[in-house]
Design a protein around this motif. Structure first.
Motif, PDB file in Angstrom:
ATOM      1  N   PRO A 355       0.837  -1.296   0.109  1.00 30.73           N
ATOM      2  CA  PRO A 355       0.233   0.005   0.114  1.00 30.73           C
ATOM      3  C   PRO A 355       0.801   1.452   0.054  1.00 30.73           C
ATOM      4  CG  PRO A 355      -0.054  -0.968   2.263  1.00 30.73           C
ATOM      5  CD  PRO A 355       0.705  -2.006   1.280  1.00 30.73           C
ATOM      6  N   ALA A 356       1.977   1.193   0.606  1.00 30.02           N
ATOM      7  CA  ALA A 356       2.945   2.458   0.690  1.00 30.02           C
ATOM      8  C   ALA A 356       3.236   2.811  -0.780  1.00 30.02           C
ATOM      9  CB  ALA A 356       4.128   2.084   1.486  1.00 30.02           C
ATOM     10  N   GLU A 357       3.297   1.820  -1.764  1.00 28.12           N
ATOM     11  CA  GLU A 357       3.821   2.254  -3.066  1.00 28.12           C
ATOM     12  C   GLU A 357       2.637   3.195  -3.596  1.00 28.12           C
ATOM     13  OE1 GLU A 357       3.967  -0.391  -7.040  1.00 28.12           O
ATOM     14  OE2 GLU A 357       5.752  -0.563  -5.676  1.00 28.12           O
ATOM     15  N   HIS A 358       1.415   2.804  -3.244  1.00 26.62           N
ATOM     16  CA  HIS A 358       0.498   3.878  -3.980  1.00 26.62           C
ATOM     17  C   HIS A 358       0.138   5.210  -3.236  1.00 26.62           C
ATOM     18  CE1 HIS A 358      -1.178   0.773  -6.714  1.00 26.62           C
ATOM     19  NE2 HIS A 358      -1.065   0.007  -5.747  1.00 26.62           N
ATOM     20  N   ILE A 359       0.625   5.000  -1.913  1.00 24.84           N
ATOM     21  CA  ILE A 359       0.719   6.167  -1.171  1.00 24.84           C
ATOM     22  C   ILE A 359       1.759   7.112  -1.752  1.00 24.84           C
ATOM     23  CG2 ILE A 359       1.076   7.104   0.883  1.00 24.84           C
ATOM     24  CD1 ILE A 359      -0.198   4.707   2.319  1.00 24.84           C
ATOM     25  N   ALA A 360       2.878   6.633  -1.842  1.00 24.46           N
ATOM     26  CA  ALA A 360       4.240   7.658  -2.281  1.00 24.46           C
ATOM     27  C   ALA A 360       3.649   8.079  -3.872  1.00 24.46           C
ATOM     28  CB  ALA A 360       5.254   6.534  -2.662  1.00 24.46           C
ATOM     29  N   ARG A 361       3.052   7.345  -4.547  1.00 26.87           N
ATOM     30  CA  ARG A 361       2.624   7.836  -5.869  1.00 26.87           C
ATOM     31  C   ARG A 361       1.405   9.093  -5.726  1.00 26.87           C
ATOM     32  NH1 ARG A 361       2.172   3.393  -8.143  1.00 26.87           N
ATOM     33  NH2 ARG A 361       0.259   2.996  -8.101  1.00 26.87           N
ATOM     34  N   ASN A 362       0.874   8.756  -4.820  1.00 26.55           N
ATOM     35  CA  ASN A 362      -0.319   9.916  -4.749  1.00 26.55           C
ATOM     36  C   ASN A 362       0.022  11.084  -3.648  1.00 26.55           C
ATOM     37  OD1 ASN A 362      -2.976   9.015  -6.169  1.00 26.55           O
ATOM     38  ND2 ASN A 362      -2.009   7.224  -5.120  1.00 26.55           N
ATOM     39  N   LEU A 363       1.257  11.085  -3.179  1.00 27.25           N
ATOM     40  CA  LEU A 363       1.644  12.267  -2.322  1.00 27.25           C
ATOM     41  C   LEU A 363       2.073  13.543  -3.384  1.00 27.25           C
ATOM     42  CD1 LEU A 363       2.409  13.762   0.124  1.00 27.25           C
ATOM     43  CD2 LEU A 363       4.464  12.614   0.281  1.00 27.25           C
ATOM     44  N   GLN A 364       2.368  13.203  -4.422  1.00 27.68           N
ATOM     45  CA  GLN A 364       2.844  14.181  -5.423  1.00 27.68           C
ATOM     46  C   GLN A 364       1.896  14.930  -5.880  1.00 27.68           C
ATOM     47  OE1 GLN A 364       6.177  14.170  -7.441  1.00 27.68           O
ATOM     48  NE2 GLN A 364       5.603  16.192  -7.535  1.00 27.68           N
ATOM     49  N   PRO A 365       0.757  14.606  -6.170  1.00 26.91           N
ATOM     50  CA  PRO A 365      -0.381  15.529  -6.457  1.00 26.91           C
ATOM     51  C   PRO A 365      -0.748  16.362  -5.270  1.00 26.91           C
ATOM     52  CG  PRO A 365      -1.081  13.408  -7.286  1.00 26.91           C
ATOM     53  CD  PRO A 365       0.331  13.234  -6.260  1.00 26.91           C
ATOM     54  N   LEU A 366      -0.653  15.892  -3.879  1.00 29.43           N
ATOM     55  CA  LEU A 366      -0.896  16.989  -2.678  1.00 29.43           C
ATOM     56  C   LEU A 366       0.157  17.947  -2.752  1.00 29.43           C
ATOM     57  CD1 LEU A 366      -2.174  16.186   0.556  1.00 29.43           C
ATOM     58  CD2 LEU A 366      -0.169  17.052   0.376  1.00 29.43           C
ATOM     59  N   LEU A 367       1.572  17.509  -3.062  1.00 27.08           N
ATOM     60  CA  LEU A 367       2.462  18.342  -2.867  1.00 27.08           C
ATOM     61  C   LEU A 367       2.299  19.583  -3.836  1.00 27.08           C
ATOM     62  CD1 LEU A 367       5.741  16.300  -2.240  1.00 27.08           C
ATOM     63  CD2 LEU A 367       4.419  17.711  -0.638  1.00 27.08           C
ATOM     64  N   ALA A 405      -5.132   0.791  -5.854  1.00 27.49           N
ATOM     65  CA  ALA A 405      -4.824   1.544  -4.868  1.00 27.49           C
ATOM     66  C   ALA A 405      -5.797   1.493  -3.690  1.00 27.49           C
ATOM     67  CB  ALA A 405      -4.889   3.213  -5.345  1.00 27.49           C
ATOM     68  N   GLY A 406      -5.267   1.484  -2.592  1.00 27.10           N
ATOM     69  CA  GLY A 406      -6.050   1.189  -1.067  1.00 27.10           C
ATOM     70  C   GLY A 406      -6.798   2.361  -0.841  1.00 27.10           C
ATOM     71  N   GLU A 407      -7.544   2.301   0.210  1.00 26.53           N
ATOM     72  CA  GLU A 407      -8.242   3.416   0.769  1.00 26.53           C
ATOM     73  C   GLU A 407      -7.505   4.738   1.178  1.00 26.53           C
ATOM     74  OE1 GLU A 407     -11.313   4.380   4.512  1.00 26.53           O
ATOM     75  OE2 GLU A 407     -10.730   2.080   4.154  1.00 26.53           O
TER      76      GLU A 407
END
Length: 531
Positions: A355-367, A405-407
Motif C-alpha cells: 500500500p505504501a507504493e500507492h501512497i508514495a505515488r499519490n503524495l505528489q499531487p498533494l504537494l 490503490a487502497g483506501e
C-alpha cells in the motif's frame, strides 16, 4: 558495491589497458584472479622484475591471444564497422564490467572477488560453470584507486567457444546490479541502490549550454519551471505538476496550453489519444526554427500517456469534498493517518500489496496542489521545491506489481483535489495553523516513506523523500517564526546522504513506530526562483 558495464570491439586492447598502468597511471600490480578455465594463475603473465608491469613478453602476448582466440576464429573485427559495412551493429562483442567498493568498505580477498566474478558470469549467462562452451573471460584486480576504492575488472569476449557464434546477454545490467546487492548483504557491505529504471532522462551538454544562452538573452523559461533550467527539465516539472492537479485528460491538456506550452497529440484510427509531446515555444531548433518537442515518456517514466490515464482513473475513485472549512481542516488529519499506514506497511515486509507504493505515488499531487494554493512567493517556492525534490520518490520501479490503490492512497488523492479547489491557503487566522499542521503531517509522512524506501533498498527514492522533507521544513520554520508550535520543534529532518548509512545496518527489518532522533537541519532557508 558499484558496477559499470561497457561494450567494445577490441579485446586485446582492453586486456592491454587492464594489465597496464591505465590512462592516468591509476593501476597498480594487475593480477588475473579468475578466468573461464578455472586456473587464473596459468594466464597471469610471468613477472620479470620488481615493477608492477614488468611482464615477460611471451606470456603477456599469450594472454592476449588466449582471450581473443574465439573472436579471431569467428573473423570478428577489432573496430566497430561503419554504417553500410558488413557486420555493422552498435553492439560490440567485448564485454567490460568494473566492480568497485567504496573506500569505507575496505578490501576483499582475491578469493572473494573471484567468487563474485564467477557469480556474475554464471547468472548473466556469459559463462555458466556447467557450460564448457561458454564465453572466455578474465577478472583482473588492481590495487586501490586514487579514491581508495578496491575494485576488479571483468573482460569477456561474447563469442561461444563451441559454436563460434556471438552471445548476447539478456538484461545484463539489471542482473549484475541485483548480484551486487546480494553480495552486499552477504558480506555486510555498504548498501547501494537497486536498478529500478525510475531515473528521469538526463540533459545533454548541448541542452545545458542552450539554457545558459537563453538566460543570458533574458529568457528564463516557463513560469512554473525552475528558472534558467534546460527546457527538458522545466517541461518535466510543469507537466508533472499539471498532471498531478488535473482530474482527466481534458483538464490536463487545457492546463498545459494555458501555461503557453505547445502540445502535440498522437491518436489511433478511432481517434483516441495514444501519446503526446510538449514543447516550450521559445525552445527552437536553430537550423529549422521549429519548437523542439519531448514525448511524455522522454521526460520521465511516469509521464507516458498510459500511466497518466491510470493515474486519472485513480482520481475517479476518490471522493470530493466541497465545504471550504472541511477542506482546510482535513488534509493534515488524512496525511497523519496515511503515515501510520506506511509505518504498518514497513512492518509487514512480506505484504505483496504494498500500500505504501500507492501512497508514495499519490503524495505528489498533494504537494503540487499545496504549492499552487499557498500564499506568498517564498512559501510557494519552498513547497514547489519540495514537489520537484520528491519527483523520483513518487515513481514506481519497472517491475513493481500492478495492484489496486487502497483506501489510504485514495484519501490522499481526495485531499489533493480538495486543496486544489481553494483559491489561496493564506496562512492567516485559522488557515495559518492549518498550513502548519499540514507541514508537520507531510514531513512525518516523508520521513516514513524515506525509511520504507531504505528498507527496500530504493535509496534514490529515499533520498528524494528526505530532500522533499527538507524543503517542507523550510516552510515550517518560516511559519513557526509567526506561530510557534511545540509539535513542529520536535521534527528534525536528516541530512541527505545519511540514508545509505542507516540502511547499512544489518540484522533487523523491523522499524521503530516513531521517527528516529534526526540531526537538526542547519541549511539556510532558500526557495527556488519561480518566474
Amino acid at each position: 558495491m558499484i558496477d559499470k558495464i561497457l561494450r567494445g570491439w577490441d579485446a586485446k586492447g582492453l586486456v592491454r589497458y587492464l594489465m597496464g598502468a591505465g590512462n592516468h597511471n591509476e593501476h597498480t600490480r594487475p593480477t588475473v584472479i579468475a578466468a573461464w578455465q578455472s586456473d587464473p594463475g596459468a594466464l597471469q603473465p610471468l613477472r620479470t622484475g620488481p615493477g608492477d608491469f614488468d611482464f615477460d613478453p611471451d606470456s603477456y602476448v599469450q594472454l592476449l591471444e588466449h582471450i581473443n582466440e574465439t573472436a579471431e576464429a569467428a573473423g570478428l573485427p577489432r573496430r566497430q564497422p561503419k554504417p553500410g559495412e558488413p557486420g555493422h551493429t552498435k553492439h560490440g562483442y567485448v564485454w567490460h564490467c568494473s566492480l568497485s567498493l567504496g573506500a569505507e568498505d575496505g578490501e576483499l580477498t582475491f578469493t572473494q572477488w573471484s567468487e563474485i566474478a564467477r557469480d556474475v558470469m554464471e547468472r548473466t549467462g556469459i559463462a555458466p560453470a556447467d557450460d564448457p562452451g561458454g564465453c572466455r573471460w578474465i577478472a583482473v584486480h588492481h590495487g586501490k584507486s586514487k579514491e581508495g576504492n578496491d575494485h576488479i575488472h571483468i573482460a569477456a569476449v561474447l563469442v561461444r567457444q563451441d559454436s563460434g557464434r556471438r552471445f548476447y546477454p539478456k538484461d545484463d545490467f539489471s542482473k549484475t546490479r541485483t548480484i551486487m546487492r546480494e553480495w552486499e548483504d552477504r558480506l555486510g557491505l555498504r548498501v547501494t541502490a537497486i536498478n529500478d529504471a525510475t531515473a528521469a532522462p538526463g540533459t545533454t551538454r548541448g541542452e545545458q549550454e542552450k539554457a545558459k544562452s537563453r538566460a543570458a538573452e533574458g529568457y528564463h523559461g516557463l513560469a512554473r519551471g525552475e528558472s534558467d533550467a534546460p527546457a527538458k527539465v522545466q517541461l518535466r516539472q510543469v507537466v508533472t505538476e499539471t498532471a498531478a492537479v488535473s482530474n482527466g485528460p481534458e483538464e490536463f491538456l487545457a492546463g498545459l496550453r494555458a501555461q503557453g506550452i505547445v502540445v502535440r497529440l498522437r491518436r489511433d484510427e478511432a481517434g483516441r489519444i495514444t501519446g503526446y509531446a510538449v514543447a516550450d515555444p521559445e525552445d527552437r531548433d536553430r537550423r529549422t526554427g521549429r519548437p523542439i518537442f519531448f514525448g511524455g515518456r522522454k521526460l520521465a517514466p511516469e509521464l507516458s500517456w498510459p500511466k497518466l490515464e491510470r493515474g486519472w482513473a485513480d482520481v475517479a475513485t476518490a471522493h470530493s469534498v466541497t465545504d471550504r472549512a472541511e477542506v482546510t481542516a482535513r488534509p493534515h488529519q488524512v496525511v497523519e493517518s496515511v503515515a501510520g499506514t506506511v509505518r504498518a506497511a514497513a512492518a509487514a515486509v512480506r505484504d505483496r500489496t504494498e500500500p505504501a507504493e500507492h501512497i508514495a505515488r499519490n503524495l505528489q499531487p498533494l504537494l503540487s496542489a499545496w504549492a499552487r494554493v499557498a500564499e506568498g512567493a517564498q512559501t510557494r517556492g519552498d513547497l514547489t521545491r519540495a514537489s520537484w525534490d520528491y519527483d523520483r520518490a513518487g515513481r514506481s520501479p519497472r517491475n513493481a506489481p500492478k495492484t489496486v490503490a487502497g483506501e489510504a492512497a485514495n484519501a490522499l488523492r481526495a485531499s489533493s483535489r480538495q486543496l486544489s479547489m481553494l483559491g489561496v491557503l493564506s496562512g492567516r487566522g485559522k488557515q495559518r495553523d492549518a498550513g502548519l499542521e499540514l507541514a508537520l503531517a507531510v514531513s512525518m509522512l516523508l520521513l516514513e516513506l524515506g525509511a520504507w524506501y531504505e528498507q527496500r533498498h530504493q535509496l534514490h527514492h529515499a533520498d528524494a523523500a528526505l530532500s522533499s522533507a527538507r524543503s517542507i521544513a523550510r516552510f515550517g520554520e518560516s511559519t513557526n517564526a509567526v506561530a510557534p508550535s511545540a509539535r513542529w520543534k520536535g521534527v528534525h529532518v536528516p541530512d541527505l546522504g545519511r540514508a545509505r548509512d542507516r540502511a547499512a545496518v544489518r540484522g533487523s527489518t523491523d522499524r521503530p513506530t516513531s521517527p528516529p532522533p534526526w540531526v537538526p537541519r542547519a541549511t539556510p532557508r532558500q526557495g527556488p526562483t519561480l518566474r
